[in-house]
Design a protein around this motif. Sequence first.
Motif, short mmCIF file in Angstrom:
data_model
loop_
_atom_site.label_atom_id
_atom_site.label_comp_id
_atom_site.label_asym_id
_atom_site.label_seq_id
_atom_site.Cartn_x
_atom_site.Cartn_y
_atom_site.Cartn_z
N ALA A 151 0.86 -0.91 -0.23
CA ALA A 151 0.25 0.31 -0.09
C ALA A 151 0.31 1.12 0.13
CB ALA A 151 -0.83 0.35 1.41
N SER A 152 0.26 2.26 -1.11
CA SER A 152 1.32 4.01 -0.83
C SER A 152 2.35 3.67 -0.85
CB SER A 152 0.87 4.26 0.52
OG SER A 152 -0.79 4.22 0.88
N THR A 153 2.62 2.61 -1.99
CA THR A 153 4.15 2.63 -2.29
C THR A 153 4.47 3.14 -3.83
OG1 THR A 153 4.17 0.70 -2.35
CG2 THR A 153 5.18 1.21 -0.72
N GLN A 154 5.78 3.28 -4.01
CA GLN A 154 6.32 3.27 -5.47
C GLN A 154 7.36 2.32 -6.07
OE1 GLN A 154 8.56 7.40 -5.43
NE2 GLN A 154 10.16 5.80 -4.94
N HIS A 155 7.47 1.99 -7.57
CA HIS A 155 7.67 0.63 -7.86
C HIS A 155 9.63 0.83 -7.08
CE1 HIS A 155 8.27 -1.79 -11.27
NE2 HIS A 155 9.82 -1.46 -11.37
N GLY A 156 10.55 1.69 -6.78
CA GLY A 156 11.48 1.40 -6.16
C GLY A 156 11.88 1.91 -4.66
N GLY A 157 12.99 2.23 -4.12
CA GLY A 157 13.54 3.17 -3.97
C GLY A 157 13.62 2.85 -2.07
N HIS A 185 7.34 2.47 2.04
CA HIS A 185 8.32 1.42 1.21
C HIS A 185 7.80 0.02 1.95
CE1 HIS A 185 11.89 -0.17 3.85
NE2 HIS A 185 11.13 1.09 4.92
N PHE A 186 8.48 -0.80 0.20
CA PHE A 186 8.38 -2.52 0.61
C PHE A 186 9.29 -2.64 0.94
CE2 PHE A 186 7.98 -0.59 -3.88
CZ PHE A 186 9.26 -1.70 -4.62
N ASN A 187 10.62 -2.47 1.42
CA ASN A 187 11.61 -3.29 1.76
C ASN A 187 11.77 -4.65 2.34
OD1 ASN A 187 12.32 -1.62 -0.43
ND2 ASN A 187 14.26 -0.45 0.69
N ASP A 188 10.94 -3.71 3.39
CA ASP A 188 10.99 -5.44 4.95
C ASP A 188 9.44 -5.98 4.37
OD1 ASP A 188 13.14 -3.05 5.91
OD2 ASP A 188 11.58 -2.03 7.28
N THR A 189 9.02 -5.28 4.31
CA THR A 189 8.32 -6.77 3.51
C THR A 189 8.59 -7.48 2.40
OG1 THR A 189 6.10 -4.65 4.08
CG2 THR A 189 5.10 -6.49 2.29
N PHE A 190 9.04 -6.57 1.50
CA PHE A 190 9.23 -8.66 1.05
C PHE A 190 10.40 -9.46 1.61
CE2 PHE A 190 12.94 -9.97 -1.82
CZ PHE A 190 12.35 -10.36 -2.82
N ARG A 191 11.14 -8.73 3.36
CA ARG A 191 12.27 -9.61 2.59
C ARG A 191 11.31 -10.74 3.55
NH1 ARG A 191 15.65 -5.19 3.38
NH2 ARG A 191 14.95 -4.39 5.58
N ALA A 192 10.19 -10.17 4.54
CA ALA A 192 9.20 -11.00 5.39
C ALA A 192 8.81 -12.55 4.47
CB ALA A 192 8.10 -10.48 6.12
N ALA A 214 -6.46 -0.04 1.33
CA ALA A 214 -5.84 -1.88 0.65
C ALA A 214 -4.88 -2.26 1.42
CB ALA A 214 -7.12 -1.93 -0.48
N GLY A 215 -4.60 -3.87 1.19
CA GLY A 215 -3.29 -4.78 0.97
C GLY A 215 -2.26 -4.44 2.60
N ILE A 216 -0.86 -4.29 1.98
CA ILE A 216 0.27 -4.76 3.11
C ILE A 216 0.50 -3.06 3.75
CG2 ILE A 216 1.73 -4.87 4.03
CD1 ILE A 216 1.62 -7.56 2.11
N ARG A 217 -0.43 -2.59 4.39
CA ARG A 217 -0.09 -0.99 4.66
C ARG A 217 1.05 -1.52 5.96
NH1 ARG A 217 -3.68 0.69 8.32
NH2 ARG A 217 -3.12 3.15 7.92
#
Length: 407
Positions: free
Chosen positions: A159-165, A188-195, A306-309
């Motif tokens: 949720a509320s993220t851009q493509h990278g960074g 950002h989603f970096n932490d989310t991706f690792r999990a 929605a989504g993973i916040r």
Amino acid sequence: GKAADSSGTPNPLAGRIQYTLGQGTSQSGNAMKTFLHLGFNQALDGGKVFDGIFAHVAARQTHINTRFAVPGGGGGLRTDHTAFGQTAPRGLDKDYNDDISGRQGGVMKRCAATSTCPKFFLGLSGTEFWQLQGSPVLTDARGTKDLAQPDNARIYYYASTQHGGAGGTASIAYAPTRATYPTGTVVHFNDTFRALFLNLEDWVVRGTQPPASQVPRIDNGTLVRPEALAFPAMKGLTWAVGGVQTAIPEFSYRGLYNNFPLFDFGPQYIPQDESGIATILPPRNLGRDYAIMVPQVDASTGLTRAGIRSVEARAPLGTSIEFNYVATPGITDLANLTGSFIPFHKTRAARLAAGDARPSLEELYGTQDGYVAAVTEAANALVAQRLLLQRDADLQIARAKVAAVLP
């Protein structure tokens, strides 16, 4: 694998690999989906090449098997849609029905027929909805109903993220002559991706069911037509540019997004596989467009609902917006793969004086300790949901304690 190479050098991993995971980000994630769609996850012995695949921020497929193929391709409004692949299915299920093109079968049609489908994760940032035609993986082609996803697949929207960074306020930049608003998203989603990647491993290796898909949906109003978005007033803010506080223009939603037309490239082209020879160039626009839907935003904060916040969305310092606008005179376009960040005012008095409708930091957290408490609560909740690793939660809380957010 083989016990030795052609020179007789022993293979130290021979007979020891039990599971194989594949992962691709952006274009390489598109390539992973193409690999799966074209049936290449079936190994020569009939088994699976990859037991699990994570296609991360990967909305499309890779155009590789056509004469004069263009494997890349951007996501701006001015992108030449006729120059690269636009025809492979977005839907995952083997029985996906595309009633725009009249074709049947999704990304997993071939692997389902050979029992070689992997456990599959698809991750989507906000950019995938606005610039990369991402919503057709979630809905029917006309955007009237949500799709049921295959049992072996999970889709996660960050949720509320851009493509990278990297995320965080330190990642935000502002060049007013190039983009209308400060560029980047604090969320950002970096932490989310690792999990999530460890959840994929647990699913493949241990049979542990991963978290359910978290996506915006039509049936609960969190996935809507672009014209249905309603942002709160965001104005009266500044951002440092070259050491000078520079006014951020009042946010004005323009409803720009990348469309998705259906093309006919001729009878020697296999559109569902993006293979063959295009004999009609430029292709014929058939006048039928796929519906593009986008995540609805919260009327108070402007963050998506929605989504993973992530922690930064649950304890926000401002509004991370999933798109930005090109500021160059004469160009109407979205800034490529980039979002926006518009901070909250610090006090209630300041935001009322400016006419900003969003809550201030003071109203949200009260004090610095209140902010740390909000971050701690958010981090702990995400850890409990297996969407954040404990080590990353600890780092988030430590950063909050030294951030100068409020007195």
